[in-house]
Design a protein around this motif. Structure first.
Motif, PDB file in Angstrom:
ATOM      1  N   THR A 532       0.804  -1.322   0.187  1.00  0.00           N
ATOM      2  CA  THR A 532      -0.060   0.195   0.076  1.00  0.00           C
ATOM      3  C   THR A 532       1.150   1.289  -0.328  1.00  0.00           C
ATOM      4  N   VAL A 533       0.156   2.486  -1.494  1.00  0.00           N
ATOM      5  CA  VAL A 533       1.900   3.416  -1.266  1.00  0.00           C
ATOM      6  C   VAL A 533       0.987   4.529  -1.375  1.00  0.00           C
ATOM      7  N   LEU A 534       1.610   5.736  -0.705  1.00  0.00           N
ATOM      8  CA  LEU A 534       1.320   6.921  -1.096  1.00  0.00           C
ATOM      9  C   LEU A 534       1.715   7.635  -2.266  1.00  0.00           C
ATOM     10  N   VAL A 542      -0.074   1.720 -14.515  1.00  0.00           N
ATOM     11  CA  VAL A 542       0.426  -0.021 -15.090  1.00  0.00           C
ATOM     12  C   VAL A 542       1.356  -0.208 -15.635  1.00  0.00           C
ATOM     13  N   GLY A 543       1.750  -0.843 -15.992  1.00  0.00           N
ATOM     14  CA  GLY A 543       3.442  -0.589 -16.897  1.00  0.00           C
ATOM     15  C   GLY A 543       4.567  -0.246 -16.519  1.00  0.00           C
ATOM     16  N   ASP A 544       4.763   0.445 -15.032  1.00  0.00           N
ATOM     17  CA  ASP A 544       5.741   0.887 -14.659  1.00  0.00           C
ATOM     18  C   ASP A 544       6.612   0.582 -13.972  1.00  0.00           C
ATOM     19  N   ALA A 557      -0.473  -3.955 -11.616  1.00  0.00           N
ATOM     20  CA  ALA A 557      -2.010  -3.410 -11.662  1.00  0.00           C
ATOM     21  C   ALA A 557      -2.632  -2.700 -10.395  1.00  0.00           C
ATOM     22  N   LEU A 558      -2.945  -1.882 -10.451  1.00  0.00           N
ATOM     23  CA  LEU A 558      -3.173  -0.424  -9.421  1.00  0.00           C
ATOM     24  C   LEU A 558      -4.653  -0.474  -8.399  1.00  0.00           C
ATOM     25  N   ILE A 559      -4.990  -0.942  -7.063  1.00  0.00           N
ATOM     26  CA  ILE A 559      -6.300  -1.059  -6.573  1.00  0.00           C
ATOM     27  C   ILE A 559      -6.392   0.272  -6.107  1.00  0.00           C
ATOM     28  N   ASP A 560      -7.934   0.501  -5.954  1.00  0.00           N
ATOM     29  CA  ASP A 560      -7.406   1.794  -4.764  1.00  0.00           C
ATOM     30  C   ASP A 560      -8.316   0.973  -3.384  1.00  0.00           C
ATOM     31  N   ASP A 561      -9.037   2.837  -3.007  1.00  0.00           N
ATOM     32  CA  ASP A 561      -8.872   2.014  -1.618  1.00  0.00           C
ATOM     33  C   ASP A 561     -10.722   1.578  -1.071  1.00  0.00           C
ATOM     34  N   HIS A 562     -11.116   1.000  -2.550  1.00  0.00           N
ATOM     35  CA  HIS A 562     -12.661   0.367  -2.919  1.00  0.00           C
ATOM     36  C   HIS A 562     -12.409  -0.914  -2.925  1.00  0.00           C
ATOM     37  N   VAL A 575      -3.318   3.645  -3.474  1.00  0.00           N
ATOM     38  CA  VAL A 575      -3.586   2.575  -3.914  1.00  0.00           C
ATOM     39  C   VAL A 575      -2.219   1.371  -3.920  1.00  0.00           C
ATOM     40  N   GLU A 576      -2.871   0.169  -3.448  1.00  0.00           N
ATOM     41  CA  GLU A 576      -2.427  -1.319  -3.472  1.00  0.00           C
ATOM     42  C   GLU A 576      -0.818  -1.014  -4.718  1.00  0.00           C
ATOM     43  N   VAL A 577      -0.356  -1.985  -4.739  1.00  0.00           N
ATOM     44  CA  VAL A 577       0.538  -1.945  -5.947  1.00  0.00           C
ATOM     45  C   VAL A 577       1.264  -3.329  -6.270  1.00  0.00           C
ATOM     46  N   LEU A 578       0.650  -4.116  -6.954  1.00  0.00           N
ATOM     47  CA  LEU A 578       0.548  -5.706  -7.082  1.00  0.00           C
ATOM     48  C   LEU A 578       2.379  -5.290  -8.673  1.00  0.00           C
TER      49      LEU A 578
END
Length: 836
Positions: A532-534, A542-544, A557-562, A575-578
């Motif tokens: 979980t990054v700020l 995505v792809g960076d 993938a990037l996943i928000d708090d919802h 966001v959560e970073v995978l």
């Protein structure tokens, strides 16, 4: 040729009865090859008496054979006169008919042969048109060379045949009695002369070797006996020619700018130079350095190698490998407004998460074990008519000090939640200190104003002790009275946040590579390492390719708090970073880099520094080593597995605080994720229990644990965990022994009592001496022995106790080392349950 012969067999029938029958024979060769050959069988024609009338017709057809081009001539023969007498053909006429028929068949065979040659020539022209100009020229040159070689071979064969004939004639003349067999020698001479065409055709593939082409010269010569080359062989030959043409000239040397740090391995240097590692090792051997590709060389040696191979060196310090974002400052014109990052801090159970629930309209606190937050939660809220606000909810328990410090370092505004009925507590004061150290503004939210006994004014007065003056007391710090339970005062709190954010003028550059901070990290079974990054500046997409602490990766993938997937995250967006290769530590910086090689380089450098720090963190001197060896400190081993990285850090810190001088916690392994088989194996070999915080073992781990009898302890509230560890460590130490001194006596005289024992005459100086009490015999204040009073007598009578100022006699167990003047101290032993 077989197709043409089939056409020959299907021609229109002649006027007379065929004397030739056609058939096919299949020939088999080695390697599974076969060929179909047309066989002609000639039959002798027998004339019968009734065939006399057909003789004139046959004679006319023999004189003028019909063809496909004139079919009308075939059907118009002159009818024979009916009254003409039948005349038998003479032998000369039959011979003439046969000759005519043979000529007819020879012509048809010649026509078929010419058609086959024409077909071969046409196929050869089509193949030429598909080839390139160079291949066409090469094929033409080969064909001419083959024809010349064939002509030369024919001329040589004729010469050899003439010479053989002359030799045969001479031999026959010199030996008239012998059998005349000149035909046996010419083949020997011809065989001796046949290799000569190969010499003339040196450097090219001879025509009689395998080839996939059917040239006109081969068709004219009738050279059909050789094996046909396969398509794979032709393809390999062409590829070989292309490789020979490509590598015919020397390759151009590429000069590279080689970046060389303080130390580098030979393999890595070879990779950066674009050379073979074996060549570098060979050069080092010539310099007198016996190294392998995996050994490390210094910068000076690397410079010698780089210059020897013709490259340019760029010396860099090893610290230059790491990414330093402090000097990378964005221009003022590129900055744009961004949301505020607000951290909610305070003492445990003062309503931090409940307040955030009231703001978000969600119920997070009910999902928290024990009603307390175990790790940092990041959320973004957009109030009605206001700008988006990012909230960070930090734990309030004393074990989560590092998390609160981390939350204060990445935030813009701190909301200090204080319960109106409880006032300031230790974690509240600690949060104040973190906020001051971070230098960020604070808003005081006085919660639980709806409860009985709430006194907001008392909270404001207690804040004065820590140099925090709220606006209600003519200060600069905003204070808002709220009730998270009844959701009162929430709008005022949001207004205070927006006002403070406007004063700060928060801006960031979104049009650049992203820089972020890892707020929390965990190991997910289905998704792997998740962080979980700020985002602090730039835009994460995505792809960076990025590096986060000692872990490199690519954003999958990037996943928000919802829980929804997003394509990008701008400044102040959590966001959560995978896509991480390993698990970073909470608080590590995340930086987007240009390529994978750069990310791996930085990650390897950081991991190497962490390893060095871990191995050299607490160097032990000889004095400390011997002191620790002589001490009786008990080690209490543990294995800790938690759901997220920050919680694991908090548990480790809390457990180390429990350690005392008598027993210390030794954490053998601490990690994130489910309990695995390797954890169980380590626990079985050391006898350590496994603590699982919000995690469980997998099936294989449970099976191994049952077999090896490994103890599992599962917790979801941190103070339950610490309480159990305290009790377990106290049980490891055993009960506490407490001595209560009952009396003291002086030895006046010693006399024998029985065969072995000695009795002591005592004068009770202080207290009371009782039978069965523990005793300690001292001489010159030095303990001689510890024993128990076995017998106590007053004169000749056995008594239970003797008071001070009275003389008595005693017999001590297991000791006879008693002298006049010794002191006997009598005490009672009490066992108490130990607490830490």
């Amino acid at each position: 040729m077989s197709d043409d012969k089939k056409k020959l067999g299907t021609r229109a029938p002649l006027g007379i009865k065929r004397t030739v029958e056609t058939g096919q024979v299949k020939q088999s060769f080695s390697h599974g090859r076969s060929n179909t050959v047309v066989v002609e069988v000639k039959k002798r024609r027998i004339l019968k008496p009734g065939d006399a009338a057909a003789q004139p017709e046959a004679k006319e057809e023999a004189k003028a054979p019909e063809t496909k081009a004139a079919p009308e001539k075939k059907a118009a023969p002159a009818p024979a006169p009916k009254k003409a007498p039948a005349r038998k053909k003479s032998e000369a006429e039959e011979i003439a008919d046969r000759k005519a028929m043979q000529e007819q068949l020879l012509r048809e065979a010649e026509e078929a042969r010419m058609a086959a040659l024409e077909d071969a020539r046409r196929r050869e022209e089509e193949a030429k048109s598909k080839q390139t100009k160079e291949e066409a020229k090469r094929a033409e040159a080969n064909r001419k060379a083959e024809e010349e070689a064939a002509k030369q071979a024919e001329v040589d064969a004729r010469k050899a045949e003439e010479e053989a004939r002359q030799q045969a004639v001479e031999a026959a003349a010199s030996a008239p009695r012998q059998d005349d067999r000149p035909h046996k020698k010419p083949p020997v001479a011809v065989a001796a002369k046949k290799p000569e065409p190969k010499k003339a055709d040196k450097g090219r593939v001879p025509h009689d070797r395998r080839s996939g082409k059917l040239t006109v010269s081969r068709a004219l010569r009738g050279d059909e006996g050789g094996r046909a080359r396969s398509l794979a062989a032709l393809k390999r030959a062409r590829e070989k020619e292309k490789r020979a043409q490509q590598h015919s000239g020397p390759r151009e040397k590429t000069v590279r700018d080689v970046v060389v740090p303080d130390t580098i391995t030979v393999a890595e240097l070879a990779k950066r130079m674009g050379e073979k590692a074996a060549d570098l090792v060979k050069s080092l051997f010539n310099m007198g350095m016996m190294v392998t590709v995996n050994q490390t060389i210094d910068q000076d040696t690397a410079e010698l190698l780089v210059t020897e191979f013709g490259h340019k060196i760029q010396r860099v310090s090893e610290a230059d490998i790491d990414i330093d974002t402090s000097e990378d400052v964005d221009a003022a014109e590129t900055l744009k407004a961004r949301p505020a990052v607000v951290t909610i801090m305070g003492h445990v159970d003062h309503g931090k998460t409940s307040l955030l629930d009231a703001i978000r309209g969600a119920d997070v606190a009910s999902g928290e074990a024990g009603g307390i937050t175990q790790h940092i939660g990041a959320y973004q809220v957009t109030p009605k008519g206001g700008a988006p606000i990012t909230f960070l909810d930090t734990p309030g328990h004393e074990a989560f000090t590092e998390m609160r410090a981390r939350g204060a370092n990445v935030t813009d505004i701190v909301i200090l939640v204080v319960a109106a009925d409880d006032g300031l507590k230790p974690q509240t004061i600690e949060a104040i200190n973190h906020t001051k150290a971070a230098g960020v503004p604070m808003i005081v939210a006085i919660n639980k104003v709806d409860k009985d006994g709430a006194n907001p004014q008392k909270v404001r007065e207690e804040l004065l002790q820590h140099e925090i003056i709220v606006e209600a007391m003519s200060g600069e710090v905003q204070d808002v009275e709220v009730s998270a339970k009844k959701k009162t005062g929430i709008d005022k709190l949001l207004e205070a946040i927006n006002l403070q954010a406007e004063l700060l003028e928060l801006k960031a550059n979104p049009d650049r590579a992203a820089d972020a901070t890892v707020v929390e990290a965990k190991l997910d079974k289905g998704r792997g390492p998740v962080a979980t990054v700020l985002v602090q500046r730039g835009t994460l997409r995505v792809g960076d390719t990025f590096v986060a602490g000692p872990a490199a990766g690519k954003v999958r993938a990037l996943i928000d708090d919802h829980g929804k997937r997003v394509d990008e995250a701008g400044p102040a967006f959590p966001v959560e970073v995978l896509g991480l290769s390993a698990l970073p530590a909470a608080g590590d910086p995340l930086t987007v880099v240009e390529n994978d090689a750069r990310a791996r380089e930085v990650a390897d450098y950081r991991q190497r520094k962490l390893d060095e720090k871990r191995t050299t963190q607490a160097p032990m001197s000889l004095e400390n080593m011997f002191a620790q060896k002589g001490s009786q400190v008990i080690q209490f081993p543990l294995i800790v597995k938690a759901d997220v990285q920050g919680t694991a850090e908090a548990i480790n810190a809390a457990l180390h605080k429990i350690s005392t001088d008598e027993i210390q916690v030794r954490i053998l392994h601490s990690g994130v994720g489910a309990i695995t088989e390797s954890d169980v194996t380590l626990a079985a070999s050391t006898g350590a229990p496994i603590i699982g915080f919000n995690v469980r073992p997998n099936a294989k781990a449970r099976e191994v644990a049952k077999r090896d009898e490994v103890e599992f302890r599962y917790y979801d509230v941190i103070y339950h965990l610490t309480d159990w560890v305290k009790d377990a460590m106290a049980g490891e130490l055993g009960p506490e022994i407490v001595e209560h001194v009952k009396g003291r006596a002086e030895v006046k005289q010693v006399f024998p009592a029985g065969k072995k024992d000695k009795a002591a005459g005592l004068l009770v100086v202080d207290g009371v001496i009782q039978k069965g009490f523990h005793a300690r015999l001292t001489r010159d204040d030095v303990i001689v022995s510890k024993t128990v009073i076995a017998s106590l007598r007053r004169f000749k009578d056995d008594v239970k106790e003797v008071e001070a100022g009275t003389e008595c006699g005693v017999v001590l167990e297991d000791t006879n080392d008693i002298q006049p003047g010794d002191m006997l101290e009598v005490f009672e032993v009490e066992e108490r349950a130990r607490t830490l």
